[in-house]
Design an enzyme around this catalytic site. Structure first.
Site, PDB file in Angstrom:
ATOM      1  N   GLU A  92     100.517  -5.221  28.811  1.00  0.00           N
ATOM      2  CA  GLU A  92     101.881  -4.823  28.438  1.00  0.00           C
ATOM      3  C   GLU A  92     102.821  -5.033  29.628  1.00  0.00           C
ATOM      4  OE1 GLU A  92     103.383  -1.681  25.217  1.00  0.00           O
ATOM      5  OE2 GLU A  92     102.540  -0.727  26.992  1.00  0.00           O
ATOM      6  N   GLU A 130     103.798   7.272  15.007  1.00  0.00           N
ATOM      7  CA  GLU A 130     102.411   7.720  14.897  1.00  0.00           C
ATOM      8  C   GLU A 130     102.275   9.164  15.374  1.00  0.00           C
ATOM      9  OE1 GLU A 130     103.460   4.890  16.205  1.00  0.00           O
ATOM     10  OE2 GLU A 130     102.075   3.236  15.808  1.00  0.00           O
ATOM     11  N   GLY A 156     105.350   4.538  30.271  1.00  0.00           N
ATOM     12  CA  GLY A 156     104.256   5.162  29.529  1.00  0.00           C
ATOM     13  C   GLY A 156     102.885   4.792  30.078  1.00  0.00           C
ATOM     14  N   ARG A 157     102.672   3.498  30.299  1.00  0.00           N
ATOM     15  CA  ARG A 157     101.332   3.048  30.724  1.00  0.00           C
ATOM     16  C   ARG A 157     101.039   3.395  32.174  1.00  0.00           C
ATOM     17  NH1 ARG A 157     104.828  -0.809  29.434  1.00  0.00           N
ATOM     18  NH2 ARG A 157     105.477  -2.407  30.912  1.00  0.00           N
ATOM     19  N   LYS A 216     107.529  -3.187  15.194  1.00  0.00           N
ATOM     20  CA  LYS A 216     107.956  -1.826  14.822  1.00  0.00           C
ATOM     21  C   LYS A 216     109.095  -1.892  13.822  1.00  0.00           C
ATOM     22  CE  LYS A 216     107.470   0.920  19.047  1.00  0.00           C
ATOM     23  NZ  LYS A 216     108.238   1.630  20.053  1.00  0.00           N
ATOM     24  N   HIS A 276      73.690  -7.261  27.055  1.00  0.00           N
ATOM     25  CA  HIS A 276      72.922  -7.527  25.840  1.00  0.00           C
ATOM     26  C   HIS A 276      73.830  -7.972  24.699  1.00  0.00           C
ATOM     27  CE1 HIS A 276      69.249  -5.721  27.566  1.00  0.00           C
ATOM     28  NE2 HIS A 276      70.157  -5.112  28.308  1.00  0.00           N
ATOM     29  N   LYS A 322     106.853  10.548  25.316  1.00  0.00           N
ATOM     30  CA  LYS A 322     107.995  10.464  26.232  1.00  0.00           C
ATOM     31  C   LYS A 322     109.302  10.384  25.450  1.00  0.00           C
ATOM     32  CE  LYS A 322     109.864   7.135  29.550  1.00  0.00           C
ATOM     33  NZ  LYS A 322     109.549   5.916  30.315  1.00  0.00           N
TER      34      LYS A 322
HETATM   35  C1  G6Q Z   1     103.840   2.116  27.498  1.00  0.00           C
HETATM   36  C2  G6Q Z   1     104.583   1.876  26.288  1.00  0.00           C
HETATM   37  C3  G6Q Z   1     103.993   2.499  25.037  1.00  0.00           C
HETATM   38  C4  G6Q Z   1     104.288   3.976  24.882  1.00  0.00           C
HETATM   39  C5  G6Q Z   1     103.917   4.406  23.471  1.00  0.00           C
HETATM   40  C6  G6Q Z   1     104.137   5.868  23.242  1.00  0.00           C
HETATM   41  O1  G6Q Z   1     104.183   1.762  28.590  1.00  0.00           O
HETATM   42  O2  G6Q Z   1     105.884   2.226  26.474  1.00  0.00           O
HETATM   43  O3  G6Q Z   1     102.601   2.301  24.938  1.00  0.00           O
HETATM   44  O4  G6Q Z   1     103.605   4.720  25.829  1.00  0.00           O
HETATM   45  O5  G6Q Z   1     104.652   3.655  22.545  1.00  0.00           O
HETATM   46  O6  G6Q Z   1     105.458   6.200  23.472  1.00  0.00           O
HETATM   47  P1  G6Q Z   1     105.934   7.682  23.530  1.00  0.00           P
HETATM   48  O7  G6Q Z   1     105.279   8.349  24.695  1.00  0.00           O
HETATM   49  O8  G6Q Z   1     107.425   7.620  23.675  1.00  0.00           O
HETATM   50  O9  G6Q Z   1     105.518   8.337  22.244  1.00  0.00           O
END
Ligand code: G6Q
Length: 539
Positions: free
Chosen positions: A353, A215, A266-267, A499, A384, A209
């Site tokens: 989160e 990463e 994002g989530r 971060k 188990h 996003k």
């Molecule tokens: C979710 C967070 C986080 C995010 C990641 C990836 O709600 O904001 O998990 O989705 O850090 O972010 P980008 O999509 O910006 O790479």
């Protein structure tokens, strides 16, 4: 709308009193047939069986009052209509609308928030064209062959929800297509995935996003390099999903580009293009649309004020009862469905989160617990492994079981007169009863204390539609809990500090690479010492 802390609501005191003597599931005859039959709520093809929770009519009435006083449904409606819910009053914050529901309100005649649903509809059209081009042969590799694989590169919200859905729905894949995922910056993640692939027939879907995530950008470069090394042009294989105007919003670099928008967290983004491109590739356009329909059905049902008719709200309230009033610290989500193997991992993010916060929406410190610790694994495997502690440990862990009446592949047979699906479900129900009622025994080692609250969310079959519904049940449950706890469930400041420090430590690696005599500035002594003691500065 004024937001009030949970402990300021009149029903809080009522519930505190009721919590002194919660319903005793271990009493003789307490968990009788009549209770199991009457404690059921149904929404969008799911039944929630909650007769094994420590609730009675008095508690349910107080929880209804809590939902009403806390304005749970009003806030949910305001969210869906585009109110700015992602904010802390008086402080710098994200200050955004929260409109993941708009991504599935696209098929309504009058969407609640027309502008964002129109944006979602536009992306869906682009997706439909892209998928038709892939299926129809307009988009093929340099040898004229179709694409059979996709690698999704993304992390956090750009990975967990989509990945959980992909695994859940693998049984419905278009024949011959598969998806792999790279998320971790650990180079072994990319290497392990790339080593087993025919890159020439594989698309890469880079999802971020912000377009700035360390990463994802690093992994994108690793994967681009692998394509170049294989004599392939990345531009012919790479697709992007990103925010409009982000650094990744550069259609020149990609075969196709799709957007998601800043009002989708994002989530909560699995039903946007973040999940859509990959799920559309795997399941076909109609498969993805089915997910949206299932989620939308729950979004509408969640407007119901009667908690007994609203599964996400009822789950939210029972969760608050267990957490804030019966003092249970964690929650296990245990799906009896192999497809849901990654669902608990998604919920860990979505829930923790969202609700892992200690301030209210006015910036004040919370005087009560907010989000619980969430964890889980599919049954029967967990039985188990860690169920020992759930049954007889010193901590009480509420459980949300999830099950389906039918298996996805329908490849089953009778062994000793019962099918595997029957064995699976018999175990699910048995666990629920055992946890609730316990067992008396003169041998203390064989005694089960019982009163371990749990419920069962039961569906017919795990399909794209029911998966969409299940996803939205949990998303809406989490939002309802945040509304009642008066926390902002939609930001994630807690990930920033780590971060920032990682960026500083990376600066030291780069500094050393440039100049062997480099050493950290005084204010970073602890970080520098950690690098030394971890053996990372040895030449
Ligand atoms: C979710 C967070 C986080 C995010 C990641 C990836 O709600 O904001 O998990 O989705 O850090 O972010 P980008 O999509 O910006 O790479």
């Amino acid at each position: 709308m004024s937001y009030i802390d949970l402990d300021q609501l009149p029903s809080y005191a009522t519930l505190k009193t009721l919590a002194r003597s919660p319903f005793d599931l271990t009493a003789r005859g307490a968990v009788a047939a009549q209770r199991i039959q009457s404690c059921v709520s149904s929404t969008a093809g799911f039944d929630l069986l909650y007769g094994t929770q420590r609730v009675d009519d008095g508690v349910l009435a107080a929880l209804q009052q809590l939902a009403d006083e806390g304005g749970a449904v009003e806030q949910f409606l305001a969210m869906k209509k585009g109110a700015v819910m992602n904010r802390i009053e008086g402080y710098e914050c994200e200050n955004r609308q929260v409109l993941h529901t708009a991504t599935r309100d696209v098929f309504s005649e009058s969407p609640l928030e027309p502008a964002s649903s129109a944006q979602a509809a536009k992306e869906l059209e682009k997706l439909q064209r892209f998928l038709a081009d892939l299926a129809g042969g307009a988009l093929v590799n340099s040898r004229g062959e179709s694409f059979t694989g996709m690698v999704q590169v993304g992390i956090g919200g750009s990975d967990l929800g989509p990945r959980a859905l992909y695994h859940a729905l693998a049984a419905f894949r278009i024949s011959g297509r598969r998806v792999d995922f790279i998320s971790n910056v650990d180079p072994d993640d990319a290497a392990a995935v790339l080593n087993g692939l025919d890159l020439s027939r594989t698309l890469v879907n880079v999802v971020s996003k912000s377009g700035t995530t360390l990463e994802t950008l690093t992994n994108e470069e690793l994967v681009r390099q692998a394509y170049s090394n294989a004599g392939l042009k990345p531009k012919d294989h790479f697709v992007a999903v990103t925010g409009e105007g982000s650094p990744m919003d550069n259609p020149e670099r990609y075969l196709r580009s799709f957007y998601m928008f800043d009002y989708i967290g994002g989530r909560y983004s699995a039903t946007s293009m973040v999940g859509g491109v990959m799920l559309g590739f795997a399941l076909g356009y109609e498969g993805f649309v089915e997910i949206l329909h299932g989620a939308h059905e729950v979004d509408v049902a969640a407007e119901q004020r009667d908690i007994r008719k609203n599964i996400p709200l009822l789950m939210a309230l029972i969760g608050i009862w267990n957490h804030n009033f019966l003092n249970c610290e964690t929650l296990a989500v245990l799906p009896y469905s192999q497809g849901l193997v990654r669902f608990a991992a998604h919920l860990q993010q979505c829930d923790m989160e969202s609700n892992g916060k200690s301030i209210n929406r006015q910036g004040g410190k919370l005087a009560y617990q907010s989000g619980p610790i969430i964890w889980g694994e599919p049954g029967t495997n967990g039985q188990h492994a860690f169920y020992q502690l759930i049954h007889q440990g010193t901590t009480v862990i509420p459980v949300e079981f999830i099950g389906f009446r039918h298996s996805q592949y329908d490849q089953d047979m009778l062994v000793k007169e019962t099918s595997s699906q029957e064995k699976l479900l018999a175990n699910l129900l048995a666990q629920s009863l055992a946890l609730a009622t316990g067992q008396e025994h003169e041998n203390p080692n064989r005694r089960f204390p019982g009163n371990r609250p749990n419920s069962i969310l039961m569906g017919q079959l795990l399909t794209p539609r029911s998966m969409g519904a299940l996803l939205a049940i949990y998303e809406n449950k989490i939002a309802f809990q945040g509304f009642i706890w008066n926390t902002n469930s939609f930001d994630q400041e807690g990930v920033q500090l780590g971060k920032k420090l990682a960026t500083r430590l990376l600066g030291h690696f780069a500094g050393r690479r440039r100049d062997a005599a480099y050493s950290a500035a005084a204010e970073d002594e602890a970080g520098w010492a950690m690098l030394q003691m971890a053996g990372l500065l040895d030449d």
